[in-house]
Design a protein around this motif. Structure first.
Motif, PDB file in Angstrom:
ATOM      1  N   SER A  81      11.493   9.085   7.592  1.00 48.36           N
ATOM      2  CA  SER A  81      10.862   9.696   8.765  1.00 48.36           C
ATOM      3  C   SER A  81      10.278   8.629   9.674  1.00 48.36           C
ATOM      4  CB  SER A  81       9.743  10.650   8.320  1.00 48.36           C
ATOM      5  OG  SER A  81       8.667   9.910   7.751  1.00 48.36           O
ATOM      6  N   GLY A  82      10.043   9.027  10.922  1.00 47.50           N
ATOM      7  CA  GLY A  82       9.400   8.114  11.854  1.00 47.50           C
ATOM      8  C   GLY A  82       7.984   7.771  11.433  1.00 47.50           C
ATOM      9  N   LEU A  83       7.281   8.743  10.833  1.00 47.83           N
ATOM     10  CA  LEU A  83       5.920   8.484  10.375  1.00 47.83           C
ATOM     11  C   LEU A  83       5.906   7.480   9.228  1.00 47.83           C
ATOM     12  CD1 LEU A  83       4.291  12.022  10.417  1.00 47.83           C
ATOM     13  CD2 LEU A  83       3.595  10.054  11.759  1.00 47.83           C
ATOM     14  N   GLY A  84       6.833   7.636   8.277  1.00 45.03           N
ATOM     15  CA  GLY A  84       6.918   6.687   7.171  1.00 45.03           C
ATOM     16  C   GLY A  84       7.274   5.292   7.655  1.00 45.03           C
ATOM     17  N   ALA A  85       8.204   5.217   8.612  1.00 43.59           N
ATOM     18  CA  ALA A  85       8.580   3.920   9.176  1.00 43.59           C
ATOM     19  C   ALA A  85       7.398   3.271   9.899  1.00 43.59           C
ATOM     20  CB  ALA A  85       9.759   4.100  10.134  1.00 43.59           C
ATOM     21  N   GLU A  86       6.615   4.100  10.581  1.00 43.96           N
ATOM     22  CA  GLU A  86       5.427   3.601  11.278  1.00 43.96           C
ATOM     23  C   GLU A  86       4.438   2.992  10.280  1.00 43.96           C
ATOM     24  OE1 GLU A  86       1.783   5.754  13.634  1.00 43.96           O
ATOM     25  OE2 GLU A  86       3.807   6.460  14.079  1.00 43.96           O
ATOM     26  N   MET A  87       4.241   3.648   9.138  1.00 46.00           N
ATOM     27  CA  MET A  87       3.351   3.116   8.120  1.00 46.00           C
ATOM     28  C   MET A  87       3.892   1.811   7.531  1.00 46.00           C
ATOM     29  SD  MET A  87       1.617   6.095   5.814  1.00 46.00           S
ATOM     30  CE  MET A  87       0.273   7.076   6.475  1.00 46.00           C
ATOM     31  N   CYS A  88       5.210   1.747   7.364  1.00 48.84           N
ATOM     32  CA  CYS A  88       5.824   0.518   6.835  1.00 48.84           C
ATOM     33  C   CYS A  88       5.553  -0.663   7.765  1.00 48.84           C
ATOM     34  CB  CYS A  88       7.326   0.709   6.668  1.00 48.84           C
ATOM     35  SG  CYS A  88       7.806   1.793   5.297  1.00 48.84           S
ATOM     36  N   ARG A  89       5.732  -0.452   9.052  1.00 54.45           N
ATOM     37  CA  ARG A  89       5.545  -1.554  10.011  1.00 54.45           C
ATOM     38  C   ARG A  89       4.087  -1.983  10.125  1.00 54.45           C
ATOM     39  NH1 ARG A  89       9.568   1.529  12.764  1.00 54.45           N
ATOM     40  NH2 ARG A  89       7.951   2.671  13.880  1.00 54.45           N
ATOM     41  N   ALA A  90       3.159  -1.095   9.742  1.00 55.94           N
ATOM     42  CA  ALA A  90       1.728  -1.401   9.865  1.00 55.94           C
ATOM     43  C   ALA A  90       1.159  -2.115   8.637  1.00 55.94           C
ATOM     44  CB  ALA A  90       0.945  -0.112  10.114  1.00 55.94           C
ATOM     45  N   LEU A  91       1.976  -2.319   7.593  1.00 54.71           N
ATOM     46  CA  LEU A  91       1.475  -2.970   6.384  1.00 54.71           C
ATOM     47  C   LEU A  91       1.047  -4.407   6.662  1.00 54.71           C
ATOM     48  CD1 LEU A  91       4.093  -1.703   3.772  1.00 54.71           C
ATOM     49  CD2 LEU A  91       1.699  -1.019   3.947  1.00 54.71           C
ATOM     50  N   LYS A  92      -0.018  -4.844   5.982  1.00 51.73           N
ATOM     51  CA  LYS A  92      -0.532  -6.206   6.143  1.00 51.73           C
ATOM     52  C   LYS A  92      -0.906  -6.764   4.772  1.00 51.73           C
ATOM     53  CE  LYS A  92      -2.489  -5.766  10.811  1.00 51.73           C
ATOM     54  NZ  LYS A  92      -1.886  -4.466  11.102  1.00 51.73           N
ATOM     55  N   PRO A  93      -0.899  -8.092   4.624  1.00 46.85           N
ATOM     56  CA  PRO A  93      -1.401  -8.685   3.378  1.00 46.85           C
ATOM     57  C   PRO A  93      -2.856  -8.267   3.148  1.00 46.85           C
ATOM     58  CG  PRO A  93      -0.277 -10.326   4.704  1.00 46.85           C
ATOM     59  CD  PRO A  93      -0.415  -9.109   5.569  1.00 46.85           C
ATOM     60  N   CYS A  94      -3.224  -8.143   1.881  1.00 47.63           N
ATOM     61  CA  CYS A  94      -4.533  -7.612   1.519  1.00 47.63           C
ATOM     62  C   CYS A  94      -5.370  -8.687   0.832  1.00 47.63           C
ATOM     63  CB  CYS A  94      -4.351  -6.411   0.595  1.00 47.63           C
ATOM     64  SG  CYS A  94      -5.897  -5.643   0.073  1.00 47.63           S
ATOM     65  N   LEU A  95      -6.646  -8.767   1.186  1.00 42.80           N
ATOM     66  CA  LEU A  95      -7.570  -9.736   0.594  1.00 42.80           C
ATOM     67  C   LEU A  95      -8.261  -9.199  -0.655  1.00 42.80           C
ATOM     68  CD1 LEU A  95      -9.343 -11.212   3.740  1.00 42.80           C
ATOM     69  CD2 LEU A  95      -7.984 -12.492   2.104  1.00 42.80           C
ATOM     70  N   ASP A  96      -8.307  -7.885  -0.797  1.00 47.94           N
ATOM     71  CA  ASP A  96      -9.035  -7.248  -1.888  1.00 47.94           C
ATOM     72  C   ASP A  96      -8.164  -7.213  -3.142  1.00 47.94           C
ATOM     73  OD1 ASP A  96     -10.441  -5.671  -3.625  1.00 47.94           O
ATOM     74  OD2 ASP A  96     -10.762  -4.013  -2.221  1.00 47.94           O
ATOM     75  N   MET A  97      -8.490  -8.056  -4.131  1.00 48.26           N
ATOM     76  CA  MET A  97      -7.645  -8.151  -5.317  1.00 48.26           C
ATOM     77  C   MET A  97      -7.586  -6.831  -6.082  1.00 48.26           C
ATOM     78  SD  MET A  97      -5.543  -9.888  -6.970  1.00 48.26           S
ATOM     79  CE  MET A  97      -5.748 -11.481  -6.180  1.00 48.26           C
ATOM     80  N   LYS A  98      -8.704  -6.086  -6.115  1.00 50.17           N
ATOM     81  CA  LYS A  98      -8.690  -4.797  -6.800  1.00 50.17           C
ATOM     82  C   LYS A  98      -7.697  -3.847  -6.133  1.00 50.17           C
ATOM     83  CE  LYS A  98     -13.406  -4.894  -8.651  1.00 50.17           C
ATOM     84  NZ  LYS A  98     -14.734  -4.228  -8.666  1.00 50.17           N
ATOM     85  N   ALA A  99      -7.671  -3.867  -4.801  1.00 51.69           N
ATOM     86  CA  ALA A  99      -6.730  -3.009  -4.074  1.00 51.69           C
ATOM     87  C   ALA A  99      -5.294  -3.438  -4.346  1.00 51.69           C
ATOM     88  CB  ALA A  99      -7.026  -3.048  -2.580  1.00 51.69           C
TER      89      ALA A  99
END
Length: 339
Positions: A81-99
């Motif tokens: 879906s377009g919404l799923g693709a939008e979420m994919c493109r918004a992913l970023k590296p994470c600093l929170d090791m627990k996350a």
């Protein structure tokens, strides 16, 4: 920490063994050509290497070198879906090791469920946010085509919930995602009762609509019967250009030769392109056509009443629909990552 604030100065690395990172982590089993020089000064912050923004895991230069944008573009192409693709493109590296650990655990759980049961179908997952905005409007209602999209979305929601229900109870990350989804099965059934083939309102939408449409059918049959008898009269032979009954401006008419129109008293609604035929509503069926028009108006009013009623029902479940949309977009993004 994977990235160190440059203002803290050089970080002591300790002894460096040939072909290994400090601490003994081997680099993929491949020895380095030669150890990097330990005498090089730590590079200072420059305009070419901007500082890491607060809350970010890396500076833009590092993300560009890692080709993160290209990776996320490929990932988004695997979403349904377009919404799923939008979420994919918004992913970023994470600093929170627990996350990070939680997300990796969720992916392990998801891959296990997929290996055992395969991927769920997300066909019909569309961005319904514009429709949600219109549900808020007083007196507004969704059209049959739009209601059909909502019905498809509710079907996708049920399939997604059933898929997540197959996960073992100890898979807490998937269990939390499942708890954010409300199937709304009864609302989906009601929508299917209302919207039928051709994106029309079904007669089963309400008893009154079914009654009106039956009366409409009887009235049309009466009109056709009267006009078919008229065009078949032997004393009017040669008056009609064809022995058919047709409609103009939602009224039943007969095709009369222009040079013989005086022999059929009635209202002319249209003429053919050649001008050789005019379409006449005979006076003896004017009242019958008026009755048909009144029934059509009642049909439209009842259809609108039903559409407003189901739109109010959607408004009552607006929060659940909105939460489902977010949860399913996230599931689509996770399925793309798993793929």
């Amino acid at each position: 920490r994977p990235w160190r604030d440059q203002s803290e100065g050089p970080r002591p690395l300790g002894p460096l063994r040939h072909g290994h990172f400090p601490g003994g982590d081997h680099l993929g089993g491949m020895p380095l050509e030669k150890p990097p020089s330990m005498n090089k000064p730590t590079p200072k912050q420059t305009a070419e290497r901007p500082a890491i923004a607060a809350g970010q895991a890396a500076d833009p230069h590092t993300l560009a070198v890692l080709e993160l944008a290209q990776l996320l573009a490929h990932l988004s192409s695997l979403a349904h879906s377009g919404l799923g693709a939008e979420m994919c493109r918004a992913l970023k590296p994470c600093l929170d090791m627990k996350a990070v650990i939680r997300r990796q655990r969720r992916m392990v759980q998801l891959r296990d469920v997929l290996d055992k049961g395969g991927y769920p179908s997300l066909a019909g997952l569309e961005d319904l946010r514009p429709y949600f905005n219109r549900i808020h409007m007083d007196g507004g209602f969704l059209l049959p085509a739009e209601l059909e999209m909502v019905a498809e979305f509710i079907s996708v929601t049920s399939r997604a919930a059933s898929f997540l229900d197959t996960a073992p109870r100890e898979y807490g990350e998937l269990f939390r995602l499942r708890n954010r989804i409300t199937p709304l099965s009864e609302l989906g059934k009601r929508l299917r009762q209302i919207v039928g083939p051709g994106q029309m309102v079904r007669s089963s939408a309400s008893p009154e609509l079914a009654r009106i449409r039956k009366e409409l059918g009887r009235q049309r049959d009466r009109l056709r019967g009267q006009l078919n008898a008229l065009v078949s009269r032997s004393d009017l032979s040669g008056v009609f250009s064809d022995q058919i009954v047709t409609q103009r401006a939602d009224r039943f008419v007969v095709p009369v030769r222009t040079d013989a129109k005086g022999r059929v008293k009635g209202i002319i609604h249209d003429t053919s392109q050649s001008g050789a035929t005019c379409f006449v509503e005979p006076l003896e069926v004017v009242e019958e056509n008026n009755q048909l028009a009144m029934l059509r108006q009642k049909e439209r009013e009842e259809e609108e009443r039903v559409l407003k009623e189901i739109t109010r029902a959607l408004f009552g479940q607006l929060q659940a629909l909105s939460e489902n949309l977010t949860a399913l977009a996230q599931l689509d993004c996770l399925l793309a990552q798993a793929a």
